[in-house]
Design a protein around this motif. Structure first.
Motif, PDB file in Angstrom:
ATOM      1  N   ASP A 231       0.850  -1.251   0.076  1.00  0.00           N
ATOM      2  CA  ASP A 231      -0.133   0.118   0.032  1.00  0.00           C
ATOM      3  C   ASP A 231       1.007   1.113   0.137  1.00  0.00           C
ATOM      4  N   PHE A 232       0.492   2.018  -0.772  1.00  0.00           N
ATOM      5  CA  PHE A 232       1.244   3.450  -0.848  1.00  0.00           C
ATOM      6  C   PHE A 232       0.322   4.579  -0.576  1.00  0.00           C
TER       7      PHE A 232
ATOM      8  N   LYS B 198      -7.225   1.093  -6.346  1.00  0.00           N
ATOM      9  CA  LYS B 198      -7.477   1.751  -4.914  1.00  0.00           C
ATOM     10  C   LYS B 198      -7.618   0.926  -3.783  1.00  0.00           C
ATOM     11  N   SER B 199      -6.955   1.341  -2.700  1.00  0.00           N
ATOM     12  CA  SER B 199      -7.038   0.577  -1.286  1.00  0.00           C
ATOM     13  C   SER B 199      -8.287   0.521  -1.043  1.00  0.00           C
ATOM     14  N   GLU B 200      -8.849  -0.958  -0.445  1.00  0.00           N
ATOM     15  CA  GLU B 200     -10.272  -1.124  -0.219  1.00  0.00           C
ATOM     16  C   GLU B 200     -10.398  -0.677   1.249  1.00  0.00           C
TER      17      GLU B 200
ATOM     18  N   ASP C   8      -7.205   7.090   0.811  1.00  0.00           N
ATOM     19  CA  ASP C   8      -6.292   7.937   0.269  1.00  0.00           C
ATOM     20  C   ASP C   8      -4.881   7.105   0.117  1.00  0.00           C
ATOM     21  N   LYS C   9      -4.902   5.804  -0.106  1.00  0.00           N
ATOM     22  CA  LYS C   9      -4.163   4.725  -0.435  1.00  0.00           C
ATOM     23  C   LYS C   9      -4.374   4.039  -1.700  1.00  0.00           C
ATOM     24  N   CYS C  10      -3.337   3.712  -2.309  1.00  0.00           N
ATOM     25  CA  CYS C  10      -3.345   2.900  -3.323  1.00  0.00           C
ATOM     26  C   CYS C  10      -2.635   1.359  -3.048  1.00  0.00           C
ATOM     27  N   THR C  11      -3.143   0.167  -3.748  1.00  0.00           N
ATOM     28  CA  THR C  11      -2.482  -1.148  -3.502  1.00  0.00           C
ATOM     29  C   THR C  11      -1.616  -1.148  -4.915  1.00  0.00           C
TER      30      THR C  11
ATOM     31  N   ILE D 138       4.465   3.839   3.194  1.00  0.00           N
ATOM     32  CA  ILE D 138       4.245   2.419   2.658  1.00  0.00           C
ATOM     33  C   ILE D 138       4.077   1.274   3.736  1.00  0.00           C
ATOM     34  N   THR D 139       3.397   0.267   3.289  1.00  0.00           N
ATOM     35  CA  THR D 139       3.349  -0.785   4.099  1.00  0.00           C
ATOM     36  C   THR D 139       4.237  -1.981   3.844  1.00  0.00           C
TER      37      THR D 139
END
Length: 563
Positions: free
Chosen positions: A415-416, A456-458, A462-465, A490-491
């Protein structure tokens, strides 16, 4: 155990999801399969596809095939650090006098880390008008997508193998992809000047391993009849005889034998002929003049942007010819039709035509046209062009886009997002902070980085995968964005898994790990990898010459805390 109960050992596919062949294909860019991809990854509907793969619908091609003489297109492929870039330097030094120390690794991160990250093509002009287009490719498994897309525009490969190490994990991967696509190989056993290499060559161990690898990958009889050369990239020579290689008196040699082998053993480029009349062009190779007036088509292997010349596209011309000022149209790789303004945006006029000599972009010979079989850079193409798309003539277009090889699916995700942590604002150069800018930059990355996809993060708007092939690839992306003044949060990487439709068991990515260690420490290594990492020891050999032990493991990509 469930991993191998349904699939067994698959050592020739390191770092890839263990899926059936049909399941692997669903990750291609045939957009009719996008629902399958979203379902498989559990991603939202905003997935940005970047792979250059398409599937054959079984339709009869609207062209015949012919061979063009005077050109050879070859890719240099190998495991990491086996000497690809060094040999390309020597080829340039021999033919052009422009070679340097890792000349092709021209990016800042490539120079700093001493690795090849992106594929690069260079043109070598030989006497009598002969042309060799050489493509230097990465060796790390994380950048295997670069190799996949390059294989679609060459007609043969030069496989470099470290004579002291023999075929390694990435050697198996790149060779399997090349053989499956019908490419003709040349093998170069490099670094033969090393003492441990001479021991393996004298015993025939390295050559035997290479032959076994070709046999295991089900090479055809023609591919099994490969030529083997012996080389020292560091000293700048290649020879055909193993006896001459072992003599150790090649300090004044050159790479002429490799250059000759590429010309003699790599097939002439195959071109598409849409209007051959009643003439049979397949009986013998044809001069470039034969194809100049045919319908133009070119597949994009790399795209970019030039502030003076507009959108750029590098790739191989498959039919016809192109010059400056030609009116062209874009054919999306999924074959979709556009209407209205979208259709108008797919039209443009070429503004420039270039080739690459060394690392310099050079304008194509004044007034001349590039013809089928050439690898060139065209500027002024439509802004919406992406890797895998086709450009063709506006008024005399080919009926369908060019098919390109499928790519392996992603194996990891991260995730970013914007930096909202306690250290926000501590990065002095961090001036781009918003989630929209981060998302825009990540989606832009998918234009040219064919194994990266973004959703897009689920869990956080605000994050993207980001889906990718490995930690090194995603780490390079993070470092590039940091140097572009992005401040990110980031994760840790997460592996991607999939349910087997036949058994219902979970399938996960795994890696082939090769470790060379002093013999007395081999027990600790085995305990570490077969314990918490759940690895399996596949092979173990001792080298009395240096007291080292080589161990080959298969281990899941997930970290120990995930078990």
């Amino acid at each position: 155990s469930s991993l191998r109960s349904s699939h067994g050992r698959a050592a020739s596919r390191p770092l890839s999801l263990l899926l059936s062949d049909s399941q692997r294909l669903c990750f291609g860019t045939n957009h009719r399969d996008q629902p399958k991809i979203r379902a498989a990854l559990g991603a939202s509907s905003t997935l940005s596809f970047s792979t250059a793969a398409t599937d054959d619908d079984g339709e009869e091609p609207a062209f015949s095939l012919a061979k063009r003489n005077g050109v050879r297109n070859v890719a240099i492929v190998a495991h990491v650090d086996h000497g690809k870039t060094t040999l390309v330097d020597e080829l340039l030094r021999y033919s052009e006098g422009t070679g340097g120390d890792r000349l092709m690794d021209c990016g800042d991160l490539e120079k700093e880390r001493g690795i090849t990250i992106t594929s690069k093509v260079t043109r070598i002009d030989l006497p009598d008008g002969k042309i060799i287009n050489v493509v230097d490719t990465p060796g790390h498994a994380d950048f295997a997508g670069e190799v996949d897309r390059i294989l679609g525009m060459v007609d043969g490969v030069c496989l470099i193998v470290d004579a002291s190490e023999g075929p390694m994990a990435q050697t198996k991967y790149v060779l399997s992809r090349a053989l499956k696509l019908g490419k003709q190989p040349i093998c170069v056993l490099n670094k033969v000047d090393r003492p441990d290499a001479k021991t393996r060559l004298e015993s025939g161990e390295t050559e035997s391993e290479l032959l076994d690898l070709f046999d295991a990958l089900e090479a055809t009889d023609e591919q099994m009849d490969y030529m083997t050369l012996y080389a020292s990239g560091r000293e700048g020579w290649t020879v055909e005889s193993i006896d001459q290689a072992l003599e150790g008196d090649n300090s004044k040699g050159t790479v002429k034998s490799l250059m000759d082998a590429i010309w003699d053993r790599i097939p002439e480029p195959t071109v598409h002929v849409h209007d051959d009349g009643d003439e049979d062009l397949s009986s013998k190779s044809q001069p470039l003049e034969t194809f100049q007036d045919d319908k133009f088509s070119m597949a994009a292997t790399t795209v970019g942007f030039d502030q003076y010349l507009g959108r750029t596209c590098t790739g191989r011309i498959y039919s016809g010819s192109v010059g400056v000022g030609d009116a062209v149209r874009l054919l999306p790789r999924d074959g979709s039709e556009k209407q209205g303004r979208e259709a108008q945006a797919m039209l443009s006029t070429t503004s420039g035509l270039f080739i690459t000599k060394g690392i310099d972009r050079v304008e194509f010979a004044g007034g001349q046209r590039a013809v089928a079989g050439d690898i060139v850079t065209v500027t002024g193409v439509p802004d919406g062009m992406a890797v895998g798309d086709t450009i063709t003539g506006r008024d005399d277009a080919v009926p369908q886009p060019i098919l390109t090889p499928p790519l392996a699916p992603p194996t990891l995700s991260m995730d970013f997002g914007p930096n909202t942590g306690p250290l926000a604002g501590q990065e002095q150069r961090g001036t781009i902070l918003t989630s929209s800018k981060v998302r825009e930059r990540l989606i832009k990355e998918t234009d040219n980085n064919v194994t990266i996809s973004v959703v897009k993060s689920e869990t956080d708007a605000d994050k993207c995968t980001v889906f990718g092939r490995g930690e090194l690839q995603l780490g390079i992306l993070v470092e590039q964005m940091r140097r572009e003044n992005f401040e990110l949060l980031i994760t840790p990487p997460r592996i991607l898994t999939k349910k087997c439709p036949d058994t219902g068991k979970t399938l996960e990515p795994f890696e082939e790990v090769t470790i060379d260690v002093d013999k007395e420490y081999s027990g600790e290594v085995i305990n570490g990898l077969t314990g918490t990492r759940k690895g399996i020891l596949m092979e173990m050999t001792d080298n009395p010459a240096d007291g080292k032990t080589r161990m080959v493991f298969e281990a899941p990509s997930r970290r120990s805390e995930e078990h």
